[in-house]
Design an enzyme around this catalytic site. Structure first.
Site, PDB file in Angstrom:
ATOM      1  N   GLU A   8       0.835  -1.207   0.000  1.00  0.00           N
ATOM      2  CA  GLU A   8       0.000   0.000   0.000  1.00  0.00           C
ATOM      3  C   GLU A   8       0.865   1.250   0.000  1.00  0.00           C
ATOM      4  O   GLU A   8       2.090   1.176   0.162  1.00  0.00           O
ATOM      5  CB  GLU A   8      -0.904  -0.001   1.234  1.00  0.00           C
ATOM      6  CG  GLU A   8      -0.128  -0.015   2.537  1.00  0.00           C
ATOM      7  CD  GLU A   8      -0.878   0.616   3.690  1.00  0.00           C
ATOM      8  OE1 GLU A   8      -1.209   1.800   3.560  1.00  0.00           O
ATOM      9  OE2 GLU A   8      -1.096  -0.063   4.697  1.00  0.00           O
ATOM     10  N   LYS A  32      -5.421  -2.823  13.414  1.00  0.00           N
ATOM     11  CA  LYS A  32      -4.752  -1.753  14.172  1.00  0.00           C
ATOM     12  C   LYS A  32      -5.314  -1.709  15.586  1.00  0.00           C
ATOM     13  O   LYS A  32      -6.519  -1.814  15.792  1.00  0.00           O
ATOM     14  CB  LYS A  32      -4.950  -0.414  13.457  1.00  0.00           C
ATOM     15  CG  LYS A  32      -4.227  -0.355  12.117  1.00  0.00           C
ATOM     16  CD  LYS A  32      -4.612   0.865  11.317  1.00  0.00           C
ATOM     17  CE  LYS A  32      -3.949   0.841   9.943  1.00  0.00           C
ATOM     18  NZ  LYS A  32      -4.446   1.917   9.074  1.00  0.00           N
TER      19      LYS A  32
END
Length: 316
Positions: free
Chosen positions: A26, A161
């Site tokens: 990414e 996360k």
């Protein structure tokens, strides 16, 4: 079938046509995740780690009105200097960013889309987005989760996360049929920490084992992605009490400032870096490098004995 909006670098295209292992990366970690020049240094180090393992890195972005799979060092540096002036591109933003010719850093969701279009099966990142804390009132759920449910790419990460509601994130993935694999662990790691209170759906201890499941899923036509959660190396893992305290403070500040939507994760992660004196950033870099190595091993195992289809974009 070629996609006129997709541009694949010559190096990545050659690897795909030759059946070699390719790992997608990414670019929001470059544009929105770290300050310049450390963002660029990290991106290049991650690419180097994949190359050293024997696979080909393919960093994704939107540049010059094209979806890009495979970037030059200069293009990565330009993304790093653009920073958060670049668009944070998820599925909903892709067409607009292309149409307007603006610079875009690709999120997990957008990177999965670009990888699938190019024929890349494995993607390495730091952590995925998920269900945010307080989502029962804010409905703040990352598009990453829906993309995992619909797009056939294996995502290697250090878990969701840790700013998220991990339990609800895993419930969402279960509902949408996304298997969560613990790579060498029975637990789902919590990004900065090696452990959490949640068990993975399955434990697999090596890359060949993951590749075997990938092959069977293709045979079955199951569709959708898989999440491979890979714990941060022992020496870089953070104490849960320390990181949890920083996260709680950052979340409270975000709420007080009414920070919502796409700005939430960058704010929280940046504030956590400040609260931990930079320790969390060091941990973030090490876990991304670790994930890149594991993803390269999985891509190599998956590529053995298979002939990849020709890529479907114009050459860079």
């Amino acid at each position: 079938m070629k996609n006129k909006h997709l541009k694949i670098s010559a190096l990545v295209d050659e690897a795909l046509r030759g059946g070699r292992a390719v790992v997608a990366l990414e670019s929001t970690i470059i544009t929105h995740g770290m300050p310049y020049p450390r963002n660029v240094e990290t991106a290049l180090a991650v690419q180097a780690a994949i190359t050293e393992r024997g696979a080909v890195p393919a960093t994704t972005a939107v540049l010059g009105g094209k979806m890009r799979v495979g970037l030059s060092d200069d293009e990565i540096d330009a993304l790093g200097q653009a920073g958060d002036t670049a668009v944070k591109v998820s599925r909903r933003d892709l067409a607009f960013t292309i149409a307007h010719g603006t610079v875009g850093g690709t999120t997990v969701a957008a990177t999965m889309m670009l990888a699938a279009m190019a024929g890349v099966r494995v993607f390495a990142t730091g952590g995925i987005g998920g269900v945010h804390r307080g989502a029962s009132t804010t409905f703040d759920v990352s598009a990453d989760l829906q993309e995992l449910a619909r797009t056939e790419v294996v995502v290697v990460c250090a878990g969701p996360k840790s700013i998220l509601d991990l339990g609800l994130t895993l419930e969402y993935l279960e509902t949408h049929g996304v298997p969560v694999i613990g790579f060498g662990t029975d637990m789902v790691p919590a990004f900065y920490s090696r452990e959490s209170d949640f068990h993975a759906d399955y434990r697999i201890d090596d890359a060949a084992g993951v590749a075997a499941v990938m092959a069977v899923r293709r045979d079955l036509g199951v569709g959708g992605g898989m999440l491979v959660t890979n714990p941060i190396p022992v020496e870089y893992g953070m104490e849960r009490s320390v990181i949890d305290a920083a996260i709680n403070t950052a979340v409270a500040e975000a709420s007080a400032r009414n920070i919502i939507g796409k700005g939430t994760s960058p704010f929280l992660l940046g504030r956590i870096v400040e609260l931990t004196g930079g320790t969390s950033l060091d941990a973030n870099i090490q876990l991304v490098l670790n994930n890149a190595r594991v993803a390269a091993d999985i891509a190599i195992a998956d590529s053995k004995g298979r002939v990849n289809p020709s890529s479907s974009g114009d050459l860079a």
